[in-house]
Design a protein around this motif. Structure first.
Motif, short mmCIF file in Angstrom:
data_model
loop_
_atom_site.label_atom_id
_atom_site.label_comp_id
_atom_site.label_asym_id
_atom_site.label_seq_id
_atom_site.Cartn_x
_atom_site.Cartn_y
_atom_site.Cartn_z
N HIS A 41 0.81 -1.22 0.00
CA HIS A 41 0.00 0.00 0.00
C HIS A 41 0.85 1.28 0.00
CE1 HIS A 41 -3.20 -2.79 0.54
NE2 HIS A 41 -2.93 -3.03 1.81
N LEU A 42 0.32 2.25 -0.70
CA LEU A 42 1.01 3.52 -0.92
C LEU A 42 1.37 4.22 0.39
CD1 LEU A 42 1.86 5.72 -3.03
CD2 LEU A 42 -0.45 6.67 -2.75
N ALA A 43 0.49 4.18 1.37
CA ALA A 43 0.68 4.96 2.60
C ALA A 43 1.68 4.33 3.57
CB ALA A 43 -0.67 5.15 3.30
N ASN A 44 2.14 3.11 3.29
CA ASN A 44 2.96 2.39 4.26
C ASN A 44 4.46 2.44 3.97
OD1 ASN A 44 0.80 1.60 5.86
ND2 ASN A 44 0.48 -0.31 4.74
N ASN A 45 4.91 3.54 3.38
CA ASN A 45 6.34 3.60 3.03
C ASN A 45 7.23 3.60 4.26
OD1 ASN A 45 8.28 3.72 0.89
ND2 ASN A 45 8.74 5.83 1.55
N ARG A 60 5.81 2.18 -4.09
CA ARG A 60 4.79 2.65 -5.03
C ARG A 60 5.19 3.98 -5.67
NH1 ARG A 60 0.41 -0.96 -4.12
NH2 ARG A 60 1.39 -2.67 -2.97
N ILE A 61 4.32 4.47 -6.57
CA ILE A 61 4.53 5.76 -7.24
C ILE A 61 3.60 6.78 -6.60
CG2 ILE A 61 4.32 7.00 -9.43
CD1 ILE A 61 4.99 4.35 -10.83
N GLU A 62 4.18 7.84 -6.05
CA GLU A 62 3.42 8.86 -5.33
C GLU A 62 2.86 9.93 -6.29
OE1 GLU A 62 6.04 10.44 -2.38
OE2 GLU A 62 5.80 8.72 -1.04
N LYS A 95 -8.76 -0.76 -9.16
CA LYS A 95 -7.90 -0.12 -10.17
C LYS A 95 -6.61 0.42 -9.54
CE LYS A 95 -11.14 1.08 -13.82
NZ LYS A 95 -12.23 0.19 -13.39
N ARG A 96 -5.83 -0.50 -8.98
CA ARG A 96 -4.58 -0.10 -8.32
C ARG A 96 -3.62 0.52 -9.32
NH1 ARG A 96 -6.28 -4.86 -6.20
NH2 ARG A 96 -6.46 -5.08 -3.95
N LYS A 97 -2.93 1.53 -8.85
CA LYS A 97 -1.98 2.24 -9.71
C LYS A 97 -0.75 1.37 -9.94
CE LYS A 97 -0.30 5.98 -7.92
NZ LYS A 97 -0.15 7.36 -7.43
#
Length: 452
Positions: free
Chosen positions: A156-160, A199-201, A265-267
């Motif tokens: 997930h994007l938020a868990n960097n 992920r890509i921010e 629709k995951r990026k």
């Protein structure tokens, strides 16, 4: 495996090894029928010496785990079936639930590879569950320390930030207390790969997909979380990576080349990565350290994804490296010599010599193998060297090996000396034939079967 491959000299101090690294989140799928492209078997320009294969999200249901405990898992069996005819032997493996790490090497390199440690570091459920984390194989390759880590980091994007915590935790857990092994950061090479889940921010889904469609990957690099993080994390900055000149490898609809068309629709993102770090070398003068060691140099030949495989929602990624080194081992620790003309009629006499610095163990053994073995437990017969020692003169030891389990065949054979303390093969004989004959069973050996 051709017999002449076993006769090639391997004592030269300067050598170049070609290493192929595979990382793939297989999403519980079984192996596809053909992995030639993934293993680069169709590339006539490659002469590979070592395969390093890391899988994530293998099927880890309770029935599958129980079956894989009793038997080889389907992926390991598949790779052994494909690679053993090409002279590759499974050197080591480690598994933690869905994570699997395998190392294969050409047979002639086995006496120069010592397996020092295998470890699992779970980071899921506050460090108690192995659905996330890393598995590690630490080895000495021609005298140099090499650590290999296959990981699966939080999604997930938020868990960097959580990904970075897990990265640090896996690294911190690779200590070797009570063993004569340096800290992992003092190893000559660390290969670190896996489903890192970066992920890509910022960029929206439409922009990302249009950039991929027009192959403008460089437009996306500046917002790749791993690229961003390396600018501010001093340790992570020491790990190198090749250019991302292939499409993001996640997330695809299964059995297609379409990025996620579900409601979510995951990026797309480059979640599957291969990194490496060379030990810094001391240097006099104003600069305290340097990265390049003239005796141990790693260069990246290719860094690609393999879009043809669609069994998973991830595409596999491979990195092919050339490792140039000056060997710190001048010769194998054990030299094995089959004596005389071998037949299946009599017990067979084996002579072997040890280097002065090799310490044998009561649990060392010599195995007799058909040429084309898959791994060290593929012996057709074996002998415990201490229990069956018959003579010693002028530095030469001799043992007999029984012929009870030797098949009547025209195949070629070879001998391997396995060191229990080094967890490694330390000597290999030249290939030879055993003259077929009728023979009778011999007395049973006193100890349980050796295990790798």
């Amino acid at each position: 495996m051709a017999a002449e491959d076993l006769q090639k000299p391997i004592e030269s101090s300067a050598r170049k090894l070609s290493i192929h690294v595979v990382t793939w989140n297989v999403a519980s799928a079984a192996p596809p029928p053909d992995l030639n492209d993934l293993l680069q078997q169709n590339n006539q320009n490659l002469n590979l010496d070592i395969y390093i294969i890391g899988l994530q999200e293998m099927n880890c249901g309770i029935m599958s785990l129980l079956s894989d405990t009793a038997f080889e898992d389907p992926w390991s069996s598949f790779f052994m079936d494909v690679l053993s005819p090409l002279s590759f032997i499974k050197v080591s493996c480690v598994r933690m639930q869905g994570l699997l790490l395998l190392v294969f090497a050409k047979l002639q390199h086995l006496p120069f590879i010592q397996i020092l440690s295998t470890k699992s570091t779970p980071t899921g459920l506050f460090g108690y569950w192995g659905n996330k984390g890393g598995v590690n194989i630490c080895l000495k390759l021609y005298g140099y320390y090499v650590s290999i880590i296959n990981c699966h980091l939080p999604p997930h994007l938020a868990n960097n930030d959580q990904r970075l915590e897990h990265f640090d935790r896996i690294l911190e857990m690779q200590n070797f207390e009570g063993q004569d092994i340096p800290n992992i950061l003092d190893h000559d090479l660390i290969l670190w790969f896996g489903d890192m889940n970066f992920r890509i921010e910022d960029f929206g889904l439409h922009f990302v997909r249009e950039s991929i469609k027009s192959r403008r990957y460089s437009d996306l690099w500046e917002k790749d979380q791993l690229v961003i993080t390396k600018r501010r994390d001093l340790l992570l900055r020491e790990f190198q990576e090749g250019p991302l000149l292939f499409p993001p490898t996640y997330k695809f609809d299964r059995n297609s080349d379409n990025y996620d068309t579900s409601e979510k629709k995951r990026k797309p993102a480059w979640t599957d990565r291969i990194l490496w770090r060379l030990k810094r070398q001391p240097q006099a003068g104003p600069h305290p350290s340097k990265l390049l060691d003239p005796h141990f140099c790693l260069s990246l030949r290719s860094y690609v994804s393999h879009m043809m495989y669609s069994i998973s929602d991830h595409k596999p990624v491979t990195g092919t490296f050339d490792l140039e080194l000056k060997s710190l081992m001048s010769a194998p620790l054990i030299t094995l010599i089959p004596e005389g003309l071998w037949t299946m009629e009599d017990d067979m006499l084996i002579s072997y010599s040890l280097t002065p610095d090799f310490l044998s163990s009561p649990w060392d053994w010599i195995g007799l193998y058909k040429v084309g073995l898959r791994h060290i437990n593929d012996y057709v017969s074996y002998v415990w060297v201490r229990d069956n020692h018959v003579s010693y003169s002028d530095g030469l030891n001799q043992v007999y090996i029984n012929t009870r389990d030797v098949p009547e065949t025209e195949d070629q054979f070879l001998l391997c000396y396995y060191s229990n303390s080094l967890h490694s093969v330390v000597g290999i004989s030249k290939a030879f034939q055993i003259r077929p004959h009728s023979f009778f069973g011999a007395d049973s050996l006193g100890k349980s079967q050796p295990q790798f």
